[in-house]
Scaffold this active site. Structure first.
Site, PDB file in Angstrom:
ATOM      1  N   CYS A 118       3.330  -0.667   4.478  1.00 22.26           N
ATOM      2  CA  CYS A 118       2.240  -0.153   5.301  1.00 22.26           C
ATOM      3  C   CYS A 118       1.530  -1.330   5.947  1.00 22.26           C
ATOM      4  CB  CYS A 118       1.298   0.608   4.372  1.00 22.26           C
ATOM      5  SG  CYS A 118      -0.317   0.978   5.053  1.00 22.26           S
ATOM      6  N   THR A 137      -1.460  -2.040   5.774  1.00 21.51           N
ATOM      7  CA  THR A 137      -2.373  -2.599   4.785  1.00 21.51           C
ATOM      8  C   THR A 137      -1.669  -3.661   3.929  1.00 21.51           C
ATOM      9  OG1 THR A 137      -3.593  -0.528   4.670  1.00 21.51           O
ATOM     10  CG2 THR A 137      -3.864  -2.046   2.813  1.00 21.51           C
ATOM     11  N   HIS A 143      -1.701  -6.812   5.767  1.00 20.02           N
ATOM     12  CA  HIS A 143      -3.016  -7.471   5.714  1.00 20.02           C
ATOM     13  C   HIS A 143      -3.144  -8.274   4.413  1.00 20.02           C
ATOM     14  CE1 HIS A 143      -4.539  -5.553   9.265  1.00 20.02           C
ATOM     15  NE2 HIS A 143      -4.502  -4.336   8.765  1.00 20.02           N
ATOM     16  N   GLU A 148       2.868   2.723  -1.091  1.00 17.41           N
ATOM     17  CA  GLU A 148       3.715   3.870  -0.716  1.00 17.41           C
ATOM     18  C   GLU A 148       5.002   3.823  -1.538  1.00 17.41           C
ATOM     19  OE1 GLU A 148       4.510   3.403   3.426  1.00 17.41           O
ATOM     20  OE2 GLU A 148       2.408   3.495   4.018  1.00 17.41           O
ATOM     21  N   CYS A 207     -12.199   8.795  -9.433  1.00 14.49           N
ATOM     22  CA  CYS A 207     -12.970   8.758 -10.675  1.00 14.49           C
ATOM     23  C   CYS A 207     -13.082  10.122 -11.357  1.00 14.49           C
ATOM     24  CB  CYS A 207     -14.361   8.179 -10.419  1.00 14.49           C
ATOM     25  SG  CYS A 207     -15.510   9.335  -9.618  1.00 14.49           S
ATOM     26  N   ILE A 266       2.439   6.231  11.511  1.00 16.54           N
ATOM     27  CA  ILE A 266       1.614   7.418  11.278  1.00 16.54           C
ATOM     28  C   ILE A 266       1.397   8.189  12.581  1.00 16.54           C
ATOM     29  CG2 ILE A 266      -0.644   8.233  10.485  1.00 16.54           C
ATOM     30  CD1 ILE A 266      -0.676   5.927   8.483  1.00 16.54           C
ATOM     31  N   ASP A 297       0.676   4.197  23.857  1.00 20.26           N
ATOM     32  CA  ASP A 297       0.881   2.956  23.098  1.00 20.26           C
ATOM     33  C   ASP A 297       1.166   1.829  24.083  1.00 20.26           C
ATOM     34  OD1 ASP A 297       1.860   2.676  19.769  1.00 20.26           O
ATOM     35  OD2 ASP A 297       1.933   0.960  21.133  1.00 20.26           O
TER      36      ASP A 297
END
Lengths: 350, 350, 350, 350
Positions: free
Chosen positions: A43, A45, A48, A69, A98, A180, A200
Site C-alpha cells: 500500500c 502507506t 511512506h 494488507e 479498542c 483504490i 489522473d
C-alpha cells in the site's frame, strides 16, 4: 503448528529502508489468532514507512514489522477466540480497535479513538506469520486466490468511499486512479452510475481505469480537468466525486466541476493542510464533503464480498505483480515507478 | 392600491454608501405580488453592498434598491398569482428561483442554478414597496409583529443549518453568534441538544447567546477555543458544529475539538479560500462537512414557523433596534459597531 | 464477594405465578460480571411470563429467574471482562447478543439473530444477584438512584423509538402512554416537537402524560381519536406517530390521522396479526412504518444518558411504587390494575 | 395546430366498458400545453376503470376520457407555459398537483394532498389530444420511440420504488413481476444488487423476469416462496423486498423471508385491508416498510432518464404489443389474459 522463527520485513531503525530479518514467531493471546501469511500486498502507506517520510517519522516507532494488507491461513486460536477456525483462509481487517470508546460502542469502529494499525503502530503482515484479534479475521470462501484475498483491505476502502452516497443514475468522477481509485471505478460502474469518469495524471492508470469500467477518462496533465468534466457531463456537472488523490489542485478542479448539491467523498490524504474555496465551491453550492477512513466493520466487508461473489466486480486485473517477500526492495521501487496496480508479496516465494 | 412613487434606499453608483431616493412604485407582473413593506431588517450582506467591498463590486450592478429581509402587506396580485391574498401579512423568501433547473425540479430550489437575490441581483426591500413572485410570499398569522416577520428570512438560515443533522442528545457548538448564530443557539437548545456552547470574540454577543439558551460560552479572544471546547465536553469532543463565522482559525479550532464522526454544518462564508487540514481534521476523523445556503423551500419555513408558534423558540430578544428607513446610514454604522443583534428599518418611520 | 445463596423470583413451572425461592448465587464466566441487584423494575413482559399467557407458554422454559430491567453494583469480574470495574453502579442492557451474526457485525446488535433475553431465555434480574456479559453493563454516574438506573432499559426503548425520525418542529402523537409511552412523551417534548399529543384509554395515564410534557391528550374511550387528532392538528394531520399500544384499532386511527409522508415508529407488539388498510392508509399516503425493537447498542444508551444528564428529560415522576422483591405478587396485581407507572422491586427490602 | 375534433376512449357511463367517441379537441389554458398523443400504454388502473370495479365506482365520475401513460408532440402552449416548446416529444407525469399544499411546497409533490390523476379524475390520454400543465411534460431526446416514451410513467413507479433504499450488494426480491415489477427487476440488476429474485405466479412473467436480469425466479404457484427465498439466499434472508403484488399472502411470505433489519418498499395496492403479523414479522425483526406512490417530481424522472440514456436499463423488451387506439377492447382483453407486458395504443393506428 507454527515454527519457532520466521522471516519478516522489519523497519529496524528511524531511517529509510527495511531489513529482511529472522524474528521469533508470535503466539496468539486471548481472543487472538495466529495466521500463516500466504500473500501480502503493498500500500502507499507501506511506502511512506519504507521511505521514512515526515509522517512516518512522527508516527512509527521502530522496530516494527511492516505491512498490513494480507491474507493467510489460520493456524492457531488463542483462548476464547471465536468466529473463525483453524484452516480458514482469512483476509485481515488492519485496524485493531479498542472496543470500548464511543465510536466502537456505536457501530463506528472504523473511527475508533484509540485505533492501532498493523504495520504502523504494531507488528504487521510482511512476515511468515501474524497475530491479530479473531474479530479482525474475515473468512473467505475456500479456494480463493490468497493474492485476491490480500487486497480485500484496500478494496474495503474503495467500497466504503463509493457506497457513502448513492451512485445509481448519477454522474460520478473518480479523482486519482491508483489501486483504490481503480477499484472505486469498478464499483461505481457496478452501482449503475450514469457516467463514470476517471481523472489522473498517468496514462498507465487511465488505461487501467477504462479496463475497470470507466466510461471516459481525463488526463489532467494534458487538459483542464474542470473543463473536461463539464464537457463530458454536458455542462450539467458532477453529482458525486470520489476523491482519491489528496491533491489540492485536483480537489479544487473537481469541486469546480460539481453540480450544486453534489457529494464529495474524500479518501485521499493530502500531505499537508490545503487551501479550499469553501465559500464559492462548497457553501454556496450546497456541497457535502464526507471524510472517509478505513472500512466500516464489517458492513463494508459484507458489501465488498457481495459485489465480488455476484460477479458485479472483478478485481483480478488489478493484481499486476507477484514477488517473493524477500524482494521487498524491488517491490518498493516498482511501486514508486507508478507502472503497477497491486503488487503482492508471497512469503514462501512465488 | 399603491401610490405612484415611493422612497427607496438605492445603491446608485459603484462606490460606498447608498442614497434615499424617490422611485416609481413597481407593478406586479404575472405570478407576482406587490407588497407594502412594513419592516426590513439589515443583514451582513447589506453591509457588504453598502460598504462596496470586493464581493459587492464583482456581483452588484447599480442602480439597485438594497435590502432583502422584510415583511409587509400584500396590496396587489399580478395575473395568476396564487397561494396568497390581498391583506395577508407576509414574510419574503429572498431567493427568486428559475423553477426549471435540476435543483428546482427536484425539491432543492435553495440551490437553484440561476438564483436571483433581492437587493443584490434585483431590486430589494429597503423601500416602501416591493414586487416578488407570489410563491416567495410566506403568509404569517394575523397580528404578527412585522419586525418579527421580517427576520424570518435569516431565521430560516439558522433553521436550515441547525436542522441539517440531528441535535438531540448531542454536544453542539455554535461558532460565531451574530444574529443567525444566536438564532441557531436557541434552536439547538429547543432541539434537545445535550449541550450548546457558543463561541465568539464579542462579549456582547456571548452575553446574548446565554440569553438565547447557550449552556456555556467561550470567548475566543481570551482563551484557546479548542481547549475550552474539549474541557467543556469533558474531553469527549463535539458531535456537531454549526459554523457561522467564516473564519479560517475558528473553523480549524472547532474541527480540532470535534469527536470522530462529527458533523459540521457550514453557513458562514469565508471572504477568500481558506486553509484546512483535511487529512488530520476531516478524513482521518470521519467528519462530514455540509455546505449550507439559503433556506429549503419551504421545508425550512414550515419548521421555523412550528418552532415559534409552539413557543419552543422566541426571537423577540434579537430585535434590538428599530429605525426609520431613512436612517439607513446610522443603521449601517450601528451594525458595524457590533453592539446590535437585528436592526429593523421601518419605511413609515418608527 | 457475593454470598453462596440468594433469593430469587423464579418461574418454576409452566403455569401462572412465580415462587420466591433460594438459589445458588451464580458465578461470572469469562467476559462476564456478577452484579448485586439494587433495584429491578417490572415490565409488561414480566407480567406475560407471570400470568403465563400464550406467548410465554411458547417461549419460556422453566425454571428461569424472572425479570430484566435492573441496576446494581458490580461485585465480581470474570476473566477478561473489561469496560467496567468492581464497585460501579450499572444498568443492564437485557439483550444478550451473539456477536458474530450479520446484524451484530454491522452495528445492529439490537436485531441480533440469536438474541437471548434476560428473564425470558436465561436467568434474570428478580434476584439478589445476576450474571451478565461485561459489555451489557452500562456504567452510571456515582450516586444515581438505583431505581432510576433500573428503568434505563425501558427508557432505552422509548429513546430508540422517539429518535428513529426527527421530531423537531413536527406534530407528534404518542399512542399508548404506559411507562414507555410516557417516557417517549417527555423525549418528544425535549426534542422540540411542535406538538405532542398523547392518546390512551386511561385517565390515570393521560394525567401523567400531561405531567411528562404532552401539549394535549386524547381519551380514546371517550372520543374518536382520528377526529380529535385532526382537530388538534388543525386538519393538517400528524407528522410522526410513536405507536406504543399494539392495538389494531389505535394504529388504524392514528394512520387515518397522519399527514401524507408521515413516519410511524412501531414499538407496541400486537398480540396477534392485525388488519391494516395498507393501500389507503400507507401506500397512497407515502407513509413509512419503522419496526422498532430493543435499544441500539449503545447509541441509544448514550443518547438517553445525555437527555437526562443535561436535564432535558426527568424520569423520576415515573417511579410511582417501590416494593420489596418478596412482594412480587402484590406488584404484579398493582401493574395489572393500571394505576401505576414504574413499579420497582428492591431485593434487600425498601 | 390541432383539429377541432378528435377521437377518444371515454368512460361514458357508470358501468363496464368504454366507448370510442368523437370529442372536441381541448385547448390549453394558462400554464398548460396541448399534446398530440403518439402513444398511450395501458396500466392496471385503466383496466379497473374499464371493468368498473368497486374502486372505480367510488372514484371515477363519468364521462371521462380514459388513460394516463402517454407520450406525444407538444402542439400548442397556453399563456405563460414554460420549460417546454412546440415540437418537443414529451412523456407525461400523470399526477396533476396543487402546488400549494405542504407536500407540494416541500419537494414531495408525489404525495400532494389534492392530486388529480389523468384518466381517473380528469380527462386522460386515450385520445388524439391531451391537455396537461406544462410542468407535467417531460422532454425526451429527439428520435425516441413514442411507445418507449409512453411507458416512462410506470417506469417512474419502478424507479421510485427501487431507489427508495440502496440495493448495491444487497439480496433483493421483486414480488410480482407485472410490467412495473419487470422494470424494477432490471433496475435492481443495474443497481448492483448481489442477487435479484423475481417471485410470481405466472410462467410468462417469470420468463420475462429472467430476460430483464433476474438471477433467479420463484414460481409461487408451485413452491413455498418463503422456503425458496431462504434457500436461494443461503438462509441469510432478504435485505430488500420490492412489493408489487398487493397480495396479503405474498407480502407475508416475503416478510417471513426477510433478514432482520430489511427494508420493504410497498407499491402494489391490496384491494382491501390485509392481515399482517406486525409483531413477529416487522417489529421484532426491525423491518422498515415504505409506502410508495407515484413518482418523485422530478427526481425520479431524472434518475430514470439516466438509467436508460447510459444503457444500464433497456425497456424495449417490455413493449410486447402495439394496437390502434380504436382496438382498446381487444387490448383490455389481452391485458386481462396476462400474456402481455406493456400494450401500447397508437392513436393514428399502428
Amino acid at each position: 503448528m507454527a515454527v519457532e522463527t520466521m522471516q519478516a520485513v522489519v523497519k529496524t531503525a528511524a531511517q529509510p529502508g527495511a531489513a529482511v530479518v529472522t524474528r521469533q514467531t508470535p503466539r496468539p493471546g486471548p481472543g487472538q489468532v495466529l495466521i500463516r501469511v500466504l500473500a501480502a500486498s503493498i500500500c502507499g502507506t507501506d511506502h511512506h514507512v519504507y521511505a521514512w517520510d515526515d509522517w512516518a517519522a512522527h508516527r512509527v516507532r521502530p522496530p516494527v514489522t511492516m505491512g498490513h494488507e494480507c491474507a493467510g491461513e489460520v493456524v492457531e486460536l488463542g483462548s476464547g477466540a471465536g468466529g473463525v477456525q483453524v484452516g480458514d483462509l482469512v483476509s485481515v481487517e488492519t485496524h485493531v480497535t479498542c472496543g470500548v470508546c464511543y465510536p466502537c460502542r456505536t457501530g463506528q469502529e472504523h473511527i475508533c479513538e484509540k485505533v492501532s494499525i498493523l504495520g504502523v503502530d504494531q507488528d504487521g503482515a510482511f512476515a511468515d506469520y501474524l497475530v491479530v484479534p479473531a474479530k479482525n479475521a474475515w473468512v473467505n470462501a475456500k479456494g480463493t486466490d490468497p493474492a485476491l484475498a490480500a487486497i480485500q483491505e484496500p478494496f474495503g476502502n474503495a467500497v466504503h468511499t463509493a457506497l457513502a452516497t448513492p451512485l445509481i443514475g448519477r454522474r460520478v468522477a473518480v479523482i486519482g486512479v491508483g489501486p483504490i481509485g481503480l477499484m472505486a471505478t469498478a464499483i461505481a460502474r457496478a452501482a449503475g452510475a450514469e457516467q463514470v469518469v476517471a481523472v489522473d495524471l498517468s496514462a498507465y492508470r487511465l488505461e487501467m481505469a477504462q479496463r475497470m469500467g470507466a466510461d471516459a477518462v481525463v488526463d489532467a496533465s494534458r487538459e483542464d480537468s474542470t473543463e473536461a468534466l463539464r464537457r463530458l457531463t454536458k455542462s450539467r456537472g458532477l453529482d458525486v466525486v470520489l476523491e482519491m488523490s489528496g491533491s489540492e489542485r485536483a480537489l479544487d478542479q473537481a469541486l469546480a466541476a460539481c453540480a450544486n448539491g453534489a457529494t464529495v467523498a474524500l479518501l485521499g490524504l493530502p500531505p499537508a493542510p490545503i487551501r479550499i474555496d469553501l465559500g464559492n465551491r462548497v457553501i454556496m453550492k450546497g456541497i457535502t464533503l464526507l471524510g472517509i477512513t478505513g472500512r466500516r466493520m464489517f458492513e463494508t466487508w459484507y458489501r465488498g464480498q457481495a459485489l465480488q461473489a455476484s460477479g458485479r466486480v472483478d478485481l483480478t486485473p488489478l493484481i499486476t505483480h507477484r514477488l517473493p517477500l524477500t524482494e521487498v526492495a524491488q517491490a518498493m521501487d516498482l511501486l514508486a515507478s507508478g507502472d503497477a496496480a497491486k503488487i503482492v508479496l508471497i512469503p514462501g516465494g512465488v
